[in-house]
Design a protein around this motif. Structure first.
Motif, PDB file in Angstrom:
ATOM      1  N   GLU A 148     -15.498   2.107   9.376  1.00  0.00           N
ATOM      2  CA  GLU A 148     -16.710   1.492   8.643  1.00  0.00           C
ATOM      3  C   GLU A 148     -16.958   0.062   8.924  1.00  0.00           C
ATOM      4  O   GLU A 148     -18.129  -0.360   9.317  1.00  0.00           O
ATOM      5  CB  GLU A 148     -16.795   1.826   7.333  1.00  0.00           C
ATOM      6  CG  GLU A 148     -16.496   3.320   6.855  1.00  0.00           C
ATOM      7  CD  GLU A 148     -17.642   3.973   7.400  1.00  0.00           C
ATOM      8  OE1 GLU A 148     -18.884   3.559   7.519  1.00  0.00           O
ATOM      9  OE2 GLU A 148     -17.604   5.343   7.653  1.00  0.00           O
ATOM     10  N   GLN A 149     -15.890  -0.761   8.838  1.00  0.00           N
ATOM     11  CA  GLN A 149     -16.157  -2.222   9.251  1.00  0.00           C
ATOM     12  C   GLN A 149     -16.732  -2.478  10.454  1.00  0.00           C
ATOM     13  O   GLN A 149     -17.304  -3.249  10.981  1.00  0.00           O
ATOM     14  CB  GLN A 149     -14.974  -3.169   8.782  1.00  0.00           C
ATOM     15  CG  GLN A 149     -15.303  -4.399   8.957  1.00  0.00           C
ATOM     16  CD  GLN A 149     -13.990  -5.344   8.392  1.00  0.00           C
ATOM     17  OE1 GLN A 149     -13.061  -4.780   7.964  1.00  0.00           O
ATOM     18  NE2 GLN A 149     -14.256  -6.431   8.688  1.00  0.00           N
ATOM     19  N   GLN A 162      -7.453  -1.508   4.797  1.00  0.00           N
ATOM     20  CA  GLN A 162      -6.118  -0.602   4.288  1.00  0.00           C
ATOM     21  C   GLN A 162      -6.667   0.583   3.626  1.00  0.00           C
ATOM     22  O   GLN A 162      -6.120   1.697   3.518  1.00  0.00           O
ATOM     23  CB  GLN A 162      -5.287  -1.306   3.359  1.00  0.00           C
ATOM     24  CG  GLN A 162      -4.487  -2.453   4.521  1.00  0.00           C
ATOM     25  CD  GLN A 162      -4.538  -2.030   5.848  1.00  0.00           C
ATOM     26  OE1 GLN A 162      -3.554  -1.090   6.124  1.00  0.00           O
ATOM     27  NE2 GLN A 162      -5.040  -2.851   6.897  1.00  0.00           N
ATOM     28  N   LYS A 163      -7.691   0.676   2.713  1.00  0.00           N
ATOM     29  CA  LYS A 163      -8.147   1.789   1.926  1.00  0.00           C
ATOM     30  C   LYS A 163      -8.793   2.887   3.011  1.00  0.00           C
ATOM     31  O   LYS A 163      -8.513   4.017   2.816  1.00  0.00           O
ATOM     32  CB  LYS A 163      -9.452   1.342   0.865  1.00  0.00           C
ATOM     33  CG  LYS A 163      -8.850   0.244  -0.253  1.00  0.00           C
ATOM     34  CD  LYS A 163     -10.047  -0.009  -0.932  1.00  0.00           C
ATOM     35  CE  LYS A 163      -9.413  -1.167  -1.843  1.00  0.00           C
ATOM     36  NZ  LYS A 163     -10.596  -1.745  -2.675  1.00  0.00           N
ATOM     37  N   GLU A 164      -9.521   2.236   3.937  1.00  0.00           N
ATOM     38  CA  GLU A 164     -10.070   3.448   5.042  1.00  0.00           C
ATOM     39  C   GLU A 164      -8.530   3.889   5.920  1.00  0.00           C
ATOM     40  O   GLU A 164      -8.596   5.035   6.207  1.00  0.00           O
ATOM     41  CB  GLU A 164     -10.853   2.524   5.892  1.00  0.00           C
ATOM     42  CG  GLU A 164     -12.129   2.290   5.416  1.00  0.00           C
ATOM     43  CD  GLU A 164     -13.077   3.269   4.856  1.00  0.00           C
ATOM     44  OE1 GLU A 164     -13.818   2.961   3.976  1.00  0.00           O
ATOM     45  OE2 GLU A 164     -12.757   4.287   5.468  1.00  0.00           O
ATOM     46  N   GLU A 195      -9.391 -10.181   1.809  1.00  0.00           N
ATOM     47  CA  GLU A 195     -10.468  -9.178   1.075  1.00  0.00           C
ATOM     48  C   GLU A 195     -10.679  -8.166   2.205  1.00  0.00           C
ATOM     49  O   GLU A 195     -10.762  -6.909   1.754  1.00  0.00           O
ATOM     50  CB  GLU A 195     -11.608 -10.066   0.544  1.00  0.00           C
ATOM     51  CG  GLU A 195     -11.267 -10.741  -0.635  1.00  0.00           C
ATOM     52  CD  GLU A 195     -12.297 -11.604  -1.170  1.00  0.00           C
ATOM     53  OE1 GLU A 195     -13.407 -11.648  -0.552  1.00  0.00           O
ATOM     54  OE2 GLU A 195     -11.962 -11.998  -2.411  1.00  0.00           O
ATOM     55  N   ALA A 196     -11.050  -8.673   3.531  1.00  0.00           N
ATOM     56  CA  ALA A 196     -11.368  -7.755   4.341  1.00  0.00           C
ATOM     57  C   ALA A 196     -10.446  -6.710   4.768  1.00  0.00           C
ATOM     58  O   ALA A 196     -10.263  -5.570   5.075  1.00  0.00           O
ATOM     59  CB  ALA A 196     -11.867  -8.462   5.913  1.00  0.00           C
ATOM     60  N   SER A 197      -9.201  -7.405   4.763  1.00  0.00           N
ATOM     61  CA  SER A 197      -7.858  -6.874   5.320  1.00  0.00           C
ATOM     62  C   SER A 197      -7.898  -5.512   4.101  1.00  0.00           C
ATOM     63  O   SER A 197      -7.272  -4.414   4.294  1.00  0.00           O
ATOM     64  CB  SER A 197      -6.659  -7.465   5.112  1.00  0.00           C
ATOM     65  OG  SER A 197      -5.408  -6.665   5.278  1.00  0.00           O
ATOM     66  N   ASP A 198      -7.813  -5.814   3.042  1.00  0.00           N
ATOM     67  CA  ASP A 198      -7.690  -4.691   1.842  1.00  0.00           C
ATOM     68  C   ASP A 198      -8.776  -3.592   1.965  1.00  0.00           C
ATOM     69  O   ASP A 198      -8.337  -2.487   1.744  1.00  0.00           O
ATOM     70  CB  ASP A 198      -7.823  -5.451   0.438  1.00  0.00           C
ATOM     71  CG  ASP A 198      -7.936  -4.418  -0.660  1.00  0.00           C
ATOM     72  OD1 ASP A 198      -6.476  -4.089  -0.871  1.00  0.00           O
ATOM     73  OD2 ASP A 198      -8.751  -4.257  -1.570  1.00  0.00           O
ATOM     74  N   GLU A 199      -9.801  -4.137   2.293  1.00  0.00           N
ATOM     75  CA  GLU A 199     -10.975  -2.864   2.669  1.00  0.00           C
ATOM     76  C   GLU A 199     -10.500  -2.089   3.889  1.00  0.00           C
ATOM     77  O   GLU A 199     -10.479  -0.817   3.779  1.00  0.00           O
ATOM     78  CB  GLU A 199     -12.256  -3.523   2.911  1.00  0.00           C
ATOM     79  CG  GLU A 199     -13.000  -4.090   1.628  1.00  0.00           C
ATOM     80  CD  GLU A 199     -13.060  -3.093   0.574  1.00  0.00           C
ATOM     81  OE1 GLU A 199     -13.542  -1.958   0.507  1.00  0.00           O
ATOM     82  OE2 GLU A 199     -12.666  -3.517  -0.522  1.00  0.00           O
ATOM     83  N   TYR A 238       0.719  -1.349  -0.097  1.00  0.00           N
ATOM     84  CA  TYR A 238       0.107  -0.261   0.002  1.00  0.00           C
ATOM     85  C   TYR A 238       0.855   1.267   0.157  1.00  0.00           C
ATOM     86  O   TYR A 238       1.766   1.197   0.742  1.00  0.00           O
ATOM     87  CB  TYR A 238      -0.688   0.205   1.269  1.00  0.00           C
ATOM     88  CG  TYR A 238      -1.778  -0.917   1.469  1.00  0.00           C
ATOM     89  CD1 TYR A 238      -3.159  -0.854   0.602  1.00  0.00           C
ATOM     90  CD2 TYR A 238      -1.651  -2.363   1.998  1.00  0.00           C
ATOM     91  CE1 TYR A 238      -4.015  -1.917   0.718  1.00  0.00           C
ATOM     92  CE2 TYR A 238      -2.539  -3.282   1.882  1.00  0.00           C
ATOM     93  CZ  TYR A 238      -3.587  -3.367   1.490  1.00  0.00           C
ATOM     94  OH  TYR A 238      -4.504  -4.242   1.318  1.00  0.00           O
ATOM     95  N   ASN A 245     -10.355   0.398  10.726  1.00  0.00           N
ATOM     96  CA  ASN A 245     -11.349   0.393   9.879  1.00  0.00           C
ATOM     97  C   ASN A 245     -12.610   0.679  10.642  1.00  0.00           C
ATOM     98  O   ASN A 245     -13.337  -0.077  10.885  1.00  0.00           O
ATOM     99  CB  ASN A 245     -11.351  -0.816   8.914  1.00  0.00           C
ATOM    100  CG  ASN A 245     -12.639  -0.837   7.942  1.00  0.00           C
ATOM    101  OD1 ASN A 245     -13.237   0.228   7.717  1.00  0.00           O
ATOM    102  ND2 ASN A 245     -12.893  -1.826   7.231  1.00  0.00           N
TER     103      ASN A 245
END
Length: 491
Positions: free
Chosen positions: A319-320, A423-425, A417-421, A249, A317
């Motif tokens: 949001e999650q 990192q975007k946050e 996949e959850a980890s990727d989301e 990232y 994260n």
């Protein structure tokens, strides 16, 4: 299931593994003499943070430390050149001939296992014309030599020059003087550290399997022995892990913004992540300081539920968490369950270590991830995430008939996949801190929106210690510059 892991890793690994673009001002190993014109400014801004002032009275370092190119260049020439830097794992190269490549600052490297299984590191540069030898991120050399793609000079896996093509008539040339330049290498558990500011003596090898570099290096890894012993005793660290995947990232922020957030002792969790805070036993949260590293630990709330089995720094994260996903974190943690019914519960406690200057290590349940933080410029960084899973856990899931939904593959894929989301946050938060820091201006101006802050003494003592370590290293580098200026040259 090994083919699954191989294919997954290939999809997740970026083609720029550790690689700084040519346009990046990253300057690891750049002589301090090139910074003499910035010496008055550096002295002025370093003096604005006194590492001897107790945290209760201390201000944070000024914004210039995070925003000025001169500070980046000074750090790369001192902090990141002198200290061993984690670049990967022995698990990436299990067989003779296996290798991985990367670049830290302006230094391309290759780490490989030679024909007798010894791990070595070299500058990934041909001694003929300076061509980068290996362009890929990782692979397997299936011969005893590998060749430069430019003019065909060949090197053995131990770095010796094996063949120099079409050199008939050359004078004063000895092949033994034109082997690859070796980089001092430390191993610590399954991790590999390189030390770019040192050279390997001809009388010995660069590899230090126990983590202590004989006679070389300003700092060995001997000080990390207590951390390794604790990891082995409480979780398992030195053996029994398999590398699952890597992700990279890029963040538009200074590397210290990332470390500061990781070290904030869960300070932000109750305010920025209320659902996450409910998933943790924050009353159990603790942190301890050691010799150039720190440890944070936390228990999961009871009962642990809906917690994905990964830790992702630099930030959480929110949001999650609000949606019930959450992660066990204490300053950024992860450990519990993968979201969804029937997924595996993975532990009730986690440990998060920060090793100065830029390694973050997180161990929880069957998972370990390491976060390798590399400065690219004064306002950009890259975080490399390597994910590991316990071999015993893999074997158990593979052996379960019927298994869970999608079995091991689904378990790992959903987690990543959850980890990727997440990192975007995370990137959003760190980059907005950088925007605030930039409002002060790069020349140490005091008229912007932010110049210096204060510490919350009961929670931000890890950040304070990190800044103290930086201040002392940078102060020593400036003294070296001053001494060299008086003597007519700087190293």
């Amino acid at each position: 299931m090994k083919p699954f892991f191989t294919a997954l890793s290939r999809r997740l690994v970026s083609s720029r593994c550790f690689r700084t673009p040519p346009s990046s001002p990253s300057s690891l190993g750049r002589p301090l003499s090139t910074l003499l014109k910035d010496l008055p400014f550096l002295k002025q801004e370093l003096a604005r943070f006194d590492p001897t002032v107790p945290i209760e009275s201390a201000s944070t370092p000024p914004a210039s430390w995070f925003t000025h190119p001169a500070f980046h260049a000074l750090e790369m020439a001192s902090v990141f050149a002198e200290n061993p830097l984690c670049v990967g794992s022995t698990l990436h190269i299990p067989r003779p001939g296996d290798y991985f490549c990367g670049q830290v600052g302006t230094h391309p490297f290759i780490v490989l296992r030679d024909t007798v299984g010894k791990i070595k590191a070299f500058y990934n540069v041909c001694r003929h014309k300076g061509m980068r030898l290996v362009a890929g991120d990782k692979g397997q050399i299936d011969k005893t030599t590998f060749a430069c793609p430019y003019h065909g000079w060949e090197y053995r896996l131990d770095g010796r020059l094996a063949k120099a093509t079409r050199i008939r008539g050359i004078q004063n040339f000895s092949p033994k003087d034109y082997g690859l330049i070796e980089i001092p290498l430390h191993t610590w558990g399954p991790l590999i550290f390189l030390q770019f500011g040192r050279r390997v003596g001809k009388s010995r090898s660069s590899s230090s399997e126990g983590g202590v570099m004989e006679g070389e290096g300003r700092y060995s890894l001997a000080h990390l022995t207590p951390l390794r012993e604790r990891l082995d005793a409480e979780f398992g660290f030195s053996t029994g892990l398999r590398h699952v995947a890597r992700r990279m990232y890029r963040l538009k922020c200074n590397h210290k913004v990332v470390s500061d957030n990781f070290l904030d002792n869960a300070y932000h969790v109750p305010y920025a992540h209320p659902a996450l805070g409910q998933a943790l036993d924050l009353a159990s949260y603790s942190a301890t300081l050691h010799d150039r590293y720190s440890i944070q630990s936390c228990k999961g709330a009871t009962p642990l539920s809906s917690l994905p089995p990964f830790h992702c720094s630099p930030v959480d994260n929110h949001e999650q968490a609000r949606e019930g996903g959450g992660r066990e974190a204490g300053g950024e943690a992860g450990g519990g369950r993968v979201g969804g019914s029937g997924q595996e519960r993975v532990g009730a406690a986690a440990l998060y270590a920060h090793v100065y200057p830029s390694l973050m290590l997180n161990r929880y349940g069957p998972w370990m991830d390491i976060n390798l933080l590399f400065p690219l410029s004064h306002n950009t960084s890259e975080v490399v995430f390597d994910y590991f899973l316990e071999e015993a856990f893999i074997a158990r899931l593979e052996g379960e008939e019927g298994g869970r939904e999608g079995g091991l593959e689904s378990f790992v894929r959903e987690s990543l996949e959850a980890s990727d989301e997440v990192q975007k946050e995370d990137i959003y938060l760190c980059e907005n801190v950088q925007i605030g820091l930039e409002s002060a201006g790069r020349e140490g101006g005091r008229e912007g929106g932010y110049d210096r802050g204060r510490y919350a003494p009961k929670v931000e003592y890890l950040d304070h210690a990190f800044h103290q370590w930086l201040a002392r290293d940078l102060g020593e580098a400036v003294k070296k510059m001053e001494k060299g200026e008086k003597e007519g040259g700087v190293g």
